[in-house]
Design a protein around this motif. Structure first.
Motif, PDB file in Angstrom:
ATOM      1  N   ILE A  25      -1.877   6.684  41.563  1.00  0.00           N
ATOM      2  CA  ILE A  25      -2.336   6.489  40.187  1.00  0.00           C
ATOM      3  C   ILE A  25      -2.937   7.798  39.666  1.00  0.00           C
ATOM      4  CG2 ILE A  25      -3.977   5.266  38.705  1.00  0.00           C
ATOM      5  CD1 ILE A  25      -3.704   2.882  40.564  1.00  0.00           C
ATOM      6  N   ALA A  26      -2.510   8.217  38.482  1.00  0.00           N
ATOM      7  CA  ALA A  26      -3.030   9.439  37.853  1.00  0.00           C
ATOM      8  C   ALA A  26      -3.877   9.057  36.644  1.00  0.00           C
ATOM      9  CB  ALA A  26      -1.881  10.351  37.428  1.00  0.00           C
ATOM     10  N   LEU A  27      -5.068   9.635  36.553  1.00  0.00           N
ATOM     11  CA  LEU A  27      -5.939   9.410  35.401  1.00  0.00           C
ATOM     12  C   LEU A  27      -5.591  10.407  34.297  1.00  0.00           C
ATOM     13  CD1 LEU A  27      -9.398   8.871  37.164  1.00  0.00           C
ATOM     14  CD2 LEU A  27      -7.802   7.142  36.318  1.00  0.00           C
ATOM     15  N   ILE A  28      -5.591   9.923  33.066  1.00  0.00           N
ATOM     16  CA  ILE A  28      -5.286  10.753  31.906  1.00  0.00           C
ATOM     17  C   ILE A  28      -6.515  10.742  31.002  1.00  0.00           C
ATOM     18  CG2 ILE A  28      -3.735  11.099  29.950  1.00  0.00           C
ATOM     19  CD1 ILE A  28      -2.361  11.380  32.629  1.00  0.00           C
ATOM     20  N   ASP A  29      -7.046  11.931  30.677  1.00  0.00           N
ATOM     21  CA  ASP A  29      -8.252  11.954  29.856  1.00  0.00           C
ATOM     22  C   ASP A  29      -7.932  11.566  28.417  1.00  0.00           C
ATOM     23  OD1 ASP A  29      -7.650  14.344  28.194  1.00  0.00           O
ATOM     24  OD2 ASP A  29      -7.780  15.400  30.099  1.00  0.00           O
ATOM     25  N   GLY A  30      -8.970  11.187  27.700  1.00  0.00           N
ATOM     26  CA  GLY A  30      -8.797  10.638  26.359  1.00  0.00           C
ATOM     27  C   GLY A  30      -8.049  11.551  25.414  1.00  0.00           C
ATOM     28  N   LEU A  44       6.213  11.053  40.070  1.00  0.00           N
ATOM     29  CA  LEU A  44       5.396  10.953  41.286  1.00  0.00           C
ATOM     30  C   LEU A  44       4.335   9.864  41.200  1.00  0.00           C
ATOM     31  CD1 LEU A  44       4.902  14.764  41.941  1.00  0.00           C
ATOM     32  CD2 LEU A  44       6.152  13.190  43.411  1.00  0.00           C
ATOM     33  N   ALA A  45       3.802   9.624  40.021  1.00  0.00           N
ATOM     34  CA  ALA A  45       2.741   8.618  39.875  1.00  0.00           C
ATOM     35  C   ALA A  45       3.349   7.254  39.578  1.00  0.00           C
ATOM     36  CB  ALA A  45       1.786   9.012  38.754  1.00  0.00           C
ATOM     37  N   HIS A  46       2.789   6.225  40.224  1.00  0.00           N
ATOM     38  CA  HIS A  46       3.235   4.871  39.930  1.00  0.00           C
ATOM     39  C   HIS A  46       2.664   4.365  38.617  1.00  0.00           C
ATOM     40  CE1 HIS A  46       3.611   4.575  44.524  1.00  0.00           C
ATOM     41  NE2 HIS A  46       4.831   4.528  44.044  1.00  0.00           N
ATOM     42  N   ARG A  47       1.515   4.858  38.244  1.00  0.00           N
ATOM     43  CA  ARG A  47       0.855   4.338  37.058  1.00  0.00           C
ATOM     44  C   ARG A  47      -0.073   5.406  36.486  1.00  0.00           C
ATOM     45  NH1 ARG A  47      -0.061  -0.928  35.633  1.00  0.00           N
ATOM     46  NH2 ARG A  47       2.011  -1.200  36.492  1.00  0.00           N
ATOM     47  N   PHE A  48      -0.246   5.397  35.167  1.00  0.00           N
ATOM     48  CA  PHE A  48      -1.177   6.288  34.478  1.00  0.00           C
ATOM     49  C   PHE A  48      -2.258   5.435  33.834  1.00  0.00           C
ATOM     50  CE2 PHE A  48       3.017   8.152  34.519  1.00  0.00           C
ATOM     51  CZ  PHE A  48       2.771   9.405  35.054  1.00  0.00           C
TER      52      PHE A  48
END
Length: 371
Positions: free
Chosen positions: A78-83, A97-101
């Motif tokens: 899981i990758a975090l995406i900033d605001g 590569l990431a399953h979810r954002f």
């Protein structure tokens, strides 16, 4: 479930930590400051999910997630995406590569929703029954090599120009001819005709070109008659255009590709069409889950795999909001003349838009591609 938090931004709030703690002893949180420490942690013990910050002090999230995929391919990434960047499309490399954002700040229910839906999907795609059924298929199709080469070229050099991309497509004359044919249809071009691949790239844009290349490769696979294959490709392209218009810009390309590939399972032998009533004793896998399994083998992004798997029952994704799986459900239903799950749309607050989407589909059907 053991969750590894990587980087400063992934240090979840006290509220979120308390929320996860209340889920029971089977949920465990571990934090590391950087990518190197994360790799050591993943290599040393079984980690169910890794949540990485949008930037790390030593490695890029792309590098870290690639290493984790190699070490523990079963680990949820899981990758975090900033605001500030949440409305921009993530790079093609991290999408693969990431399953979810997930957005920052991260509400507790959003994280839980993501983890549980991915667990359910993993159970679906790793089920023994499905693996056994797919194993009985004598020959699985190969990945779409030109599409993947095109994606790789764009990842390696974001400044690739129209001529470079046209030369890549031209390496396969059959697909180049199909791209030109489709790009000159009213469905994609209401202006002057396009006579060369460079003009097609410039006029259509890379996202549409990628869809055309993908459609040309995928629907050239054996397994159907020419008429059946052409009809399937035409419906897929229509669904792809519809899905893209139902989603915000940040998700439009994911939705378009997922809708384009939604019925790829129908190209496999020994697979039943899940839109038709099943005969008693028919234990063949359905085309939605079989198609999702195939895309998983090809290594396509998880949002696409999830949308294909749950296209007929989008509520099974455990995602309360209307996202890629919901758009693919509506788009494929409208493109094929099947019923839309209006209860699902009502729960996600999107039912008022259904009539507008129906009108959009009818308008596009008047420009349907004849492949």
């Amino acid at each position: 479930m053991r969750i590894l938090l990587v980087g400063g931004q992934a240090n979840l709030s006290a509220e979120l930590r308390a929320y996860i703690g209340d889920l029971g002893e089977e949920w465990e949180l571990q934090s590391v400051p950087d990518g190197s420490a994360a790799i050591v942690a993943v290599a040393s013990a079984t980690i169910d999910a890794v949540i990485t910050a949008s930037s790390l002090p030593d490695l890029s999230p792309v590098t870290l997630l690639g290493q984790i995929r190699t070490l523990r391919p079963e680990t949820i990434r899981i990758a975090l995406i900033d605001g500030e960047s949440s409305q921009r499309v993530p790079s093609a490399r991290i999408i693969g590569l990431a399953h979810r954002f997930l957005p920052l700040p991260l509400p507790p229910e959003v994280l839980l929703e993501a983890l549980t839906s991915l667990e359910e999907l993993r159970e679906l795609l790793d089920g023994q029954r499905l693996r056994a059924a797919i194993g009985r298929i004598e020959k699985l199709p190969s990945p779409p090599h030109l599409y993947l080469s095109l994606m790789h070229a764009l990842e390696e050099d974001e400044d690739s120009n129209a001529a470079d991309i046209a030369n890549l497509v031209a390496a396969d004359p059959a697909i180049a001819a199909k791209v030109l044919q489709l790009s000159n249809s009213a469905f994609f071009n209401n202006g002057r005709s396009i006579a060369d691949l460079r003009g097609a790239v410039t006029r259509l844009g890379l996202s549409t070109l990628r869809d055309l290349v993908l459609a040309s490769e995928v629907f050239a696979l054996p397994g159907m008659s020419g008429n059946e294959r052409n009809a399937l490709q035409s419906r897929a392209l229509l669904a792809s255009r519809l899905a893209a218009k139902m989603l915000p810009a940040a998700s439009a390309e994911l939705g378009a590709t997922a809708a384009l590939l939604a019925d790829i399972g129908l190209l496999l032998t020994g697979v039943r069409d899940e839109r038709a009533p099943a005969e008693p004793g028919d234990d063949r896998p359905g085309h939605a889950e079989a198609g999702a399994y195939l895309l998983g083998l090809w290594g396509l992004p998880m949002p696409i795999i999830e949308a294909v798997a749950f296209q007929l029952q989008p509520a099974r994704s455990n995602v309360r909001s209307f996202w890629v799986a919901g758009a693919v459900h509506v788009a494929t239903a409208l493109a094929s003349g099947h019923a839309v799950d209006e209860d699902y749309l009502a729960r996600t607050g999107m039912l008022p838009k259904l009539e507008q989407w129906r009108e959009m589909a009818e308008e596009m059907m008047g420009m349907r591609v004849e492949a």
